[in-house]
Design an enzyme around this catalytic site. Sequence first.
Site, PDB file in Angstrom:
ATOM      1  NE  ARG A 102      -3.819   0.677   1.986  1.00 37.18           N
ATOM      2  CZ  ARG A 102      -5.029   0.775   2.528  1.00 37.18           C
ATOM      3  NH1 ARG A 102      -5.230   1.500   3.605  1.00 37.18           N
ATOM      4  NH2 ARG A 102      -6.051   0.152   1.991  1.00 37.18           N
ATOM      5  CG  HIS A 129      -8.401   0.076  -2.740  1.00 36.14           C
ATOM      6  ND1 HIS A 129      -7.620  -1.032  -2.415  1.00 36.14           N
ATOM      7  CD2 HIS A 129      -9.011   0.446  -1.572  1.00 36.14           C
ATOM      8  CE1 HIS A 129      -7.764  -1.298  -1.120  1.00 36.14           C
ATOM      9  NE2 HIS A 129      -8.597  -0.414  -0.598  1.00 36.14           N
ATOM     10  CD  GLN A 132     -13.033  -1.840  -0.454  1.00 41.70           C
ATOM     11  OE1 GLN A 132     -12.264  -1.748   0.502  1.00 41.70           O
ATOM     12  NE2 GLN A 132     -14.252  -2.366  -0.313  1.00 41.70           N
ATOM     13  CG  ASP A 219     -13.565   6.533  -0.982  1.00 37.09           C
ATOM     14  OD1 ASP A 219     -13.520   6.427   0.257  1.00 37.09           O
ATOM     15  OD2 ASP A 219     -12.547   6.484  -1.708  1.00 37.09           O
ATOM     16  CB  CYS A 259     -13.982   1.395   0.092  1.00 35.97           C
ATOM     17  SG  CYS A 259     -13.588   3.153   0.170  1.00 35.97           S
ATOM     18  NE  ARG A 287     -10.328  -5.117   0.741  1.00 35.34           N
ATOM     19  CZ  ARG A 287      -9.570  -4.122   1.201  1.00 35.34           C
ATOM     20  NH1 ARG A 287     -10.124  -3.078   1.764  1.00 35.34           N
ATOM     21  NH2 ARG A 287      -8.246  -4.139   1.037  1.00 35.34           N
TER      22      ARG A 287
HETATM   23  N1   CP Z   1     -11.141  -0.015   2.563  1.00 32.19           N
HETATM   24  C1   CP Z   1      -9.856  -0.095   2.974  1.00 32.19           C
HETATM   25  O1   CP Z   1      -8.941  -0.365   2.210  1.00 32.19           O
HETATM   26  O2   CP Z   1      -9.710   0.091   4.314  1.00 32.19           O
HETATM   27  P1   CP Z   1      -8.335   0.313   5.103  1.00 32.19           P
HETATM   28  O3   CP Z   1      -7.789   1.630   4.672  1.00 32.19           O
HETATM   29  O4   CP Z   1      -8.728   0.266   6.549  1.00 32.19           O
HETATM   30  O5   CP Z   1      -7.394  -0.814   4.738  1.00 32.19           O
HETATM   31  N1  NVA Z   2      -9.973   6.874  -1.302  1.00 31.79           N
HETATM   32  C1  NVA Z   2      -9.577   6.408   0.013  1.00 31.79           C
HETATM   33  C2  NVA Z   2      -9.825   4.936   0.130  1.00 31.79           C
HETATM   34  C3  NVA Z   2      -9.480   4.331   1.450  1.00 31.79           C
HETATM   35  C4  NVA Z   2      -9.684   2.863   1.506  1.00 31.79           C
HETATM   36  C5  NVA Z   2      -8.125   6.747   0.262  1.00 31.79           C
HETATM   37  O1  NVA Z   2      -7.314   6.561  -0.654  1.00 31.79           O
HETATM   38  O2  NVA Z   2      -7.808   7.193   1.359  1.00 31.79           O
END
Ligand code: CP
Ligand code: NVA
Length: 300
Positions: A102, A129, A132, A219, A259, A287
């Site tokens: 990530r 993502h 997700q 989101d 998400c 997930r």
């Molecule tokens: N939706 C998602 O990826 O959550 P986190 O940021 O908690 O991993």
């Molecule tokens: N768009 C958000 C998604 C988190 C899972 C971010 O990137 O923070």
Amino acid sequence: MRHLLKLSDLTREDILSILNLADQLKFERINGVQKDYLKGKKMGLIFQKASTRTRVSFEVGIYELGGYGLFLSSNDLQIGRGEPVQDTARVLSRYLDGIMIRTYSQQEVEDLAKYGSIPVINGLTDYAHPCQVLADLMTIREYKGSFKGLKMAFIGDGNNMANSLTVGAIKTGMSFAIACPKGYEPDAEIMKWAKENGEFTITEDVKEAISGADVVYTDVWASMGQEAERQARAQAFKGYQVNKECMKYAKPDAMVMHCLPAHRGEEITDEAFEEHAKEIFDEAENRLHAQKAVMVKLLK
Ligand code: CP
Ligand code: NVA
């Protein structure tokens, strides 16, 4: 399929095959008959951003498959002190069987895959993502039975989620409509591809996007890394909220998805969130199953 870097690298068949395996793994887990599909396999889990769901579902997922997950925070890795990703990739490939990362830049994830010799999974970048969205597709199919004829509406920022949902929806045959303010559209190339390969519309009008939708998705207005823009974004996204009022335009049995984490009172009201909490938390649970399926596909 050697990696999961972004959904556009996958065929429709790849996606459906992951979803089918995810359904099977969920069934096996519920019935206590899961096998050690990844016995002894080691997954490195690199995080340059915060996470609740991704971290816990990957750690629990690899453990349940008989393998081992190493949580690697960029605060502690040399990558956080500037060691090039090319070198990190080649070193980690000597120890591990797979990497989930990530981070901010999609290029970093692509480079990790390019220079390493083990499967790489994108656990969120500013661009995409995919993990997700696989869980989201799994959840939609659980609730609706199939993707055929469904309309998905996305309300809010044309961010990583919007990019990946666009690709996921079009690849599985859903139509996709996004409502976002000017200047906050999804990636231009993804929109072009979506228009050429399916039914994709973009508007500034929430009601227009949501009209007749089977799935309504939202989101946060400010993603991780955009903290400094929070106030400006709160201004720009005023009105881009999933609430009782706009849900009147969706189908009566429409799902609401998020998400997570959610900012109640911003992109979604507390009322709309709680009314659809069952779907939203099934989505979060999935997930685990979807990512186990990805790991089995890539590492077994
Ligand atoms: N939706 C998602 O990826 O959550 P986190 O940021 O908690 O991993
Ligand atoms: N768009 C958000 C998604 C988190 C899972 C971010 O990137 O923070």
